[in-house]
Design an enzyme around this catalytic site. Structure first.
Site, PDB file in Angstrom:
ATOM      1  N   CYS A  76       0.827  -1.222   0.000  1.00  0.00           N
ATOM      2  CA  CYS A  76       0.000   0.000   0.000  1.00  0.00           C
ATOM      3  C   CYS A  76       0.856   1.265   0.000  1.00  0.00           C
ATOM      4  O   CYS A  76       0.323   2.370  -0.158  1.00  0.00           O
ATOM      5  CB  CYS A  76      -0.937   0.016   1.197  1.00  0.00           C
ATOM      6  SG  CYS A  76      -1.926  -1.480   1.332  1.00  0.00           S
ATOM      7  N   CYS A 114     -13.315   0.476   8.023  1.00  0.00           N
ATOM      8  CA  CYS A 114     -12.395  -0.051   7.008  1.00  0.00           C
ATOM      9  C   CYS A 114     -12.333   0.862   5.789  1.00  0.00           C
ATOM     10  O   CYS A 114     -13.350   1.436   5.379  1.00  0.00           O
ATOM     11  CB  CYS A 114     -12.882  -1.412   6.498  1.00  0.00           C
ATOM     12  SG  CYS A 114     -13.111  -2.644   7.785  1.00  0.00           S
ATOM     13  N   SER A 115     -11.151   0.931   5.161  1.00  0.00           N
ATOM     14  CA  SER A 115     -11.078   1.503   3.814  1.00  0.00           C
ATOM     15  C   SER A 115     -11.696   0.487   2.865  1.00  0.00           C
ATOM     16  O   SER A 115     -11.698  -0.709   3.151  1.00  0.00           O
ATOM     17  CB  SER A 115      -9.626   1.792   3.434  1.00  0.00           C
ATOM     18  OG  SER A 115      -8.860   0.606   3.507  1.00  0.00           O
ATOM     19  N   ILE A 133     -12.455  -1.343  -1.107  1.00  0.00           N
ATOM     20  CA  ILE A 133     -11.708  -1.885  -2.253  1.00  0.00           C
ATOM     21  C   ILE A 133     -12.030  -0.970  -3.437  1.00  0.00           C
ATOM     22  O   ILE A 133     -13.208  -0.673  -3.692  1.00  0.00           O
ATOM     23  CB  ILE A 133     -12.130  -3.353  -2.477  1.00  0.00           C
ATOM     24  CG1 ILE A 133     -11.546  -4.177  -1.309  1.00  0.00           C
ATOM     25  CG2 ILE A 133     -11.666  -3.874  -3.823  1.00  0.00           C
ATOM     26  CD1 ILE A 133     -12.158  -5.530  -1.143  1.00  0.00           C
ATOM     27  N   LYS A 156     -10.374   6.007   4.023  1.00  0.00           N
ATOM     28  CA  LYS A 156     -11.707   5.569   4.433  1.00  0.00           C
ATOM     29  C   LYS A 156     -12.795   6.024   3.469  1.00  0.00           C
ATOM     30  O   LYS A 156     -13.604   5.214   3.014  1.00  0.00           O
ATOM     31  CB  LYS A 156     -12.014   6.105   5.853  1.00  0.00           C
ATOM     32  CG  LYS A 156     -13.436   5.881   6.322  1.00  0.00           C
ATOM     33  CD  LYS A 156     -13.711   4.401   6.524  1.00  0.00           C
ATOM     34  CE  LYS A 156     -15.148   3.976   6.345  1.00  0.00           C
ATOM     35  NZ  LYS A 156     -15.641   3.921   4.982  1.00  0.00           N
ATOM     36  N   HIS A 159      -9.270   3.452  -1.476  1.00  0.00           N
ATOM     37  CA  HIS A 159      -7.867   3.024  -1.318  1.00  0.00           C
ATOM     38  C   HIS A 159      -7.465   2.055  -2.439  1.00  0.00           C
ATOM     39  O   HIS A 159      -7.385   0.854  -2.228  1.00  0.00           O
ATOM     40  CB  HIS A 159      -7.720   2.385   0.077  1.00  0.00           C
ATOM     41  CG  HIS A 159      -6.341   1.937   0.428  1.00  0.00           C
ATOM     42  ND1 HIS A 159      -5.185   2.512  -0.102  1.00  0.00           N
ATOM     43  CD2 HIS A 159      -5.902   0.975   1.281  1.00  0.00           C
ATOM     44  CE1 HIS A 159      -4.127   1.903   0.415  1.00  0.00           C
ATOM     45  NE2 HIS A 159      -4.535   0.963   1.236  1.00  0.00           N
TER      46      HIS A 159
HETATM   47  N1  COA Z   1     -16.916   1.496   4.061  1.00  0.00           N
HETATM   48  C1  COA Z   1     -18.220   1.790   3.847  1.00  0.00           C
HETATM   49  N2  COA Z   1     -19.032   1.085   3.033  1.00  0.00           N
HETATM   50  C2  COA Z   1     -18.461   0.069   2.387  1.00  0.00           C
HETATM   51  C3  COA Z   1     -17.117  -0.292   2.540  1.00  0.00           C
HETATM   52  C4  COA Z   1     -16.340   0.472   3.420  1.00  0.00           C
HETATM   53  N3  COA Z   1     -15.055   0.180   3.632  1.00  0.00           N
HETATM   54  N4  COA Z   1     -16.853  -1.370   1.756  1.00  0.00           N
HETATM   55  C5  COA Z   1     -17.991  -1.656   1.116  1.00  0.00           C
HETATM   56  N5  COA Z   1     -18.968  -0.809   1.506  1.00  0.00           N
HETATM   57  C6  COA Z   1     -20.364  -0.817   1.094  1.00  0.00           C
HETATM   58  C7  COA Z   1     -20.542  -0.955  -0.393  1.00  0.00           C
HETATM   59  O1  COA Z   1     -20.643   0.305  -1.010  1.00  0.00           O
HETATM   60  C8  COA Z   1     -21.841  -1.708  -0.466  1.00  0.00           C
HETATM   61  O2  COA Z   1     -22.912  -0.807  -0.259  1.00  0.00           O
HETATM   62  P1  COA Z   1     -24.294  -0.972  -1.062  1.00  0.00           P
HETATM   63  O3  COA Z   1     -24.805  -2.337  -0.672  1.00  0.00           O
HETATM   64  O4  COA Z   1     -25.119   0.172  -0.572  1.00  0.00           O
HETATM   65  O5  COA Z   1     -23.913  -0.902  -2.509  1.00  0.00           O
HETATM   66  C9  COA Z   1     -21.808  -2.622   0.729  1.00  0.00           C
HETATM   67  O6  COA Z   1     -20.931  -1.971   1.679  1.00  0.00           O
HETATM   68  C10 COA Z   1     -21.287  -4.009   0.447  1.00  0.00           C
HETATM   69  O7  COA Z   1     -20.121  -3.864  -0.359  1.00  0.00           O
HETATM   70  P2  COA Z   1     -19.185  -5.074  -0.672  1.00  0.00           P
HETATM   71  O8  COA Z   1     -18.228  -4.644  -1.752  1.00  0.00           O
HETATM   72  O9  COA Z   1     -19.993  -6.306  -0.890  1.00  0.00           O
HETATM   73  O10 COA Z   1     -18.378  -5.189   0.690  1.00  0.00           O
HETATM   74  P3  COA Z   1     -17.602  -6.422   1.158  1.00  0.00           P
HETATM   75  O11 COA Z   1     -18.266  -6.978   2.348  1.00  0.00           O
HETATM   76  O12 COA Z   1     -17.316  -7.329   0.024  1.00  0.00           O
HETATM   77  O13 COA Z   1     -16.184  -5.764   1.605  1.00  0.00           O
HETATM   78  C11 COA Z   1     -14.702  -5.133   3.341  1.00  0.00           C
HETATM   79  C12 COA Z   1     -16.111  -4.991   2.764  1.00  0.00           C
HETATM   80  C13 COA Z   1     -14.594  -4.269   4.589  1.00  0.00           C
HETATM   81  C14 COA Z   1     -14.399  -6.581   3.723  1.00  0.00           C
HETATM   82  C15 COA Z   1     -13.661  -4.684   2.260  1.00  0.00           C
HETATM   83  O14 COA Z   1     -13.974  -3.374   1.863  1.00  0.00           O
HETATM   84  C16 COA Z   1     -12.244  -4.723   2.783  1.00  0.00           C
HETATM   85  O15 COA Z   1     -11.627  -5.779   2.846  1.00  0.00           O
HETATM   86  N6  COA Z   1     -11.670  -3.561   3.135  1.00  0.00           N
HETATM   87  C17 COA Z   1     -10.304  -3.503   3.612  1.00  0.00           C
HETATM   88  C18 COA Z   1      -9.365  -3.335   2.452  1.00  0.00           C
HETATM   89  C19 COA Z   1      -7.932  -3.456   2.894  1.00  0.00           C
HETATM   90  O16 COA Z   1      -7.576  -4.281   3.712  1.00  0.00           O
HETATM   91  N7  COA Z   1      -7.045  -2.640   2.330  1.00  0.00           N
HETATM   92  C20 COA Z   1      -5.658  -2.663   2.645  1.00  0.00           C
HETATM   93  C21 COA Z   1      -5.435  -2.011   3.940  1.00  0.00           C
HETATM   94  S1  COA Z   1      -3.757  -2.054   4.484  1.00  0.00           S
END
Ligand code: COA
Length: 388
Positions: A87, A210-211, A213, A332, A336
């Site tokens: 990252c 969480c940030s 994808i 956030k 990201h």
């Molecule tokens: N914050 C707010 N809303 C989020 C979000 C977030 N981080 N991630 C997804 N959403 C929302 C989407 O917009 C979607 O909304 P909608 O239903 O109104 O369209 C809903 O949540 C579901 O989205 P989806 O893509 O299915 O989420 P997911 O459950 O597959 O993924 C996480 C969510 C948190 C697991 C994923 O975003 C993640 O792994 N984040 C961390 C990334 C990371 O580790 N980066 C590196 C850091 S060092």
């Protein structure tokens, strides 16, 4: 060594880009940066591209060559180099460009970052990102990035006075700022309740801690400071560039709630610049999770350990506070796209220093800092930029 300036910036909107390919995203950001600097592609001497994992996200390697080719620069045979540090790939791409210009080796250099993450499902994304940790000792026992940062949050909340509500306030602040940023992935304001009622991802971290994808690209053009006026009068000086490393595994650290690479890079940047914390008008920190912003503010030395939650609650880190943190919306709310984030942070600070940040403008901002983290802190890049 020569002084270096940022003479152009460009950033695509961050989000899910079903209609744009990896290379399209880069071209969009690169073209915006060249246009901003008033340059054409023929004036570029070298290219650095931050990218974490195109091999796994889009099954494409050899990114430097790909980007040079699709930017129309391959036939001029300019050096084009991929930079990878998870990252922190973007932050290191910028640092490589700064080093190239400072050394006198190159004159006009593009530093960019790009990632296309949404073409694979969440499972593959999370597993790919887990490659930024120690695959043998962390990944293979099931540790994901939300899981690793949840361990940091648990340890931190056990030892320091941080409430669950204060942690949520980091996300509330960053969504407030993101709502004022036209490129942000999430442009809606939220409340503490939104965070606390969102689904649990890895205890105590919830979805809104969480940030996301993200797909996106960002690019900047750097040049020698004494030549910057040949191109534009809207340039910003690079006052310091620092990079530090640490153990890749969280369990090998003496204190998992302190990112020692952040402590080192922050100290080196300030001492190289001859500045103190009081001189910094705003900072973009690596808030991949809300707890990461809390740790970053403290580890960069803006306050003592255990105080950042209270400062967040008191509004010190808000847009109108004494130390605005993540005016872009941070990772956030802005999103990201891992390889692009470090360059987007530079773009945000340059916009602020040029007084062009619109509804999220910090009045009179003259000096800004960026903090970009790879993994759970195994690589950290800190940059300081200043209005000339
Ligand atoms: N914050 C707010 N809303 C989020 C979000 C977030 N981080 N991630 C997804 N959403 C929302 C989407 O917009 C979607 O909304 P909608 O239903 O109104 O369209 C809903 O949540 C579901 O989205 P989806 O893509 O299915 O989420 P997911 O459950 O597959 O993924 C996480 C969510 C948190 C697991 C994923 O975003 C993640 O792994 N984040 C961390 C990334 C990371 O580790 N980066 C590196 C850091 S060092």
């Amino acid at each position: 060594m020569r002084d270096v300036a940022v003479i152009g910036i460009g950033c695509t909107p961050f989000g899910e880009h079903w209609g744009a390919s990896f290379r399209n995203l880069f071209i969009q950001a690169g073209a915006l940066a060249l246009e901003d600097a008033g340059l054409s592609g023929e004036q570029i001497d070298a290219l650095y591209v931050g990218n974490m994992s195109a091999g796994r996200f889009i099954e494409q390697e050899h990114i430097g060559a790909l980007i040079a080719d699709y930017s129309g620069m391959a036939t001029r045979h300019i050096p084009a180099t991929r930079v990878e540090a998870a990252c922190a790939s973007g932050g290191l791409s910028f640092r490589q460009a700064v080093i190239a210009v400072a050394s006198g080796m190159e004159d006009v250099v593009v530093a960019a970052g790009v990632e296309k993450m949404t073409d694979v499902g969440t499972g593959t994304s999370v597993d790919t990102l887990a490659g930024a940790a120690d695959r043998e000792w962390e990944g293979l026992v099931g540790a994901t990035f939300p899981g690793l940062y949840a361990m940091i949050a648990t340890d931190y909340m056990h030892r320091y006075p941080l409430t669950r509500e204060q942690l949520a306030m980091v996300a509330v602040k960053n969504h407030f700022n993101g709502a004022r940023n036209p490129i942000a992935q999430f442009r809606q304001e939220i409340t503490v309740e939104t965070v606390l009622r969102s689904p649990l991802v890895a205890d105590p971290l919830r979805l809104f801690d969480c940030s996301p994808i993200t797909d996106g690209a960002a690019a900047v053009v750097v040049a020698p400071l004494d030549r910057a006026r040949e191109f534009t009068d809207r340039f910003v000086k690079v006052r310091a560039s620092a990079q530090a490393s640490d153990t890749i595994s969280l369990h090998d650290r003496a204190d998992i709630s302190r990112l020692d690479a952040t402590v080192a890079a922050g100290r080196w940047a300030l001492s190289d610049a001859g500045l103190s914390h009081r001189d910094i008008d705003l900072v973009e920190v690596h808030d991949c999770f809300t707890i990461a912003e809390i740790c970053a503010i403290e580890d960069l030395g803006f306050c003592r350990k255990g105080e950042a939650g209270r400062l967040t609650e008191e509004g010190v880190t808000a847009l109108d506070g004494d130390l605005p943190v993540n005016t872009s919306g941070g990772l956030k709310a802005c999103g990201h796209p891992v390889g692009a984030t470090g360059i987007k942070q530079i773009c945000e600070v340059v916009q602020q220093l040029r007084g062009e940040a619109g509804k999220r403008q910090v009045p009179g901002a003259e000096i800004g800092m960026t903090h970009n983290v790879g993994g759970t802190g195994a690589t950290v890049a800190v940059h300081i930029l200043e209005v000339v």
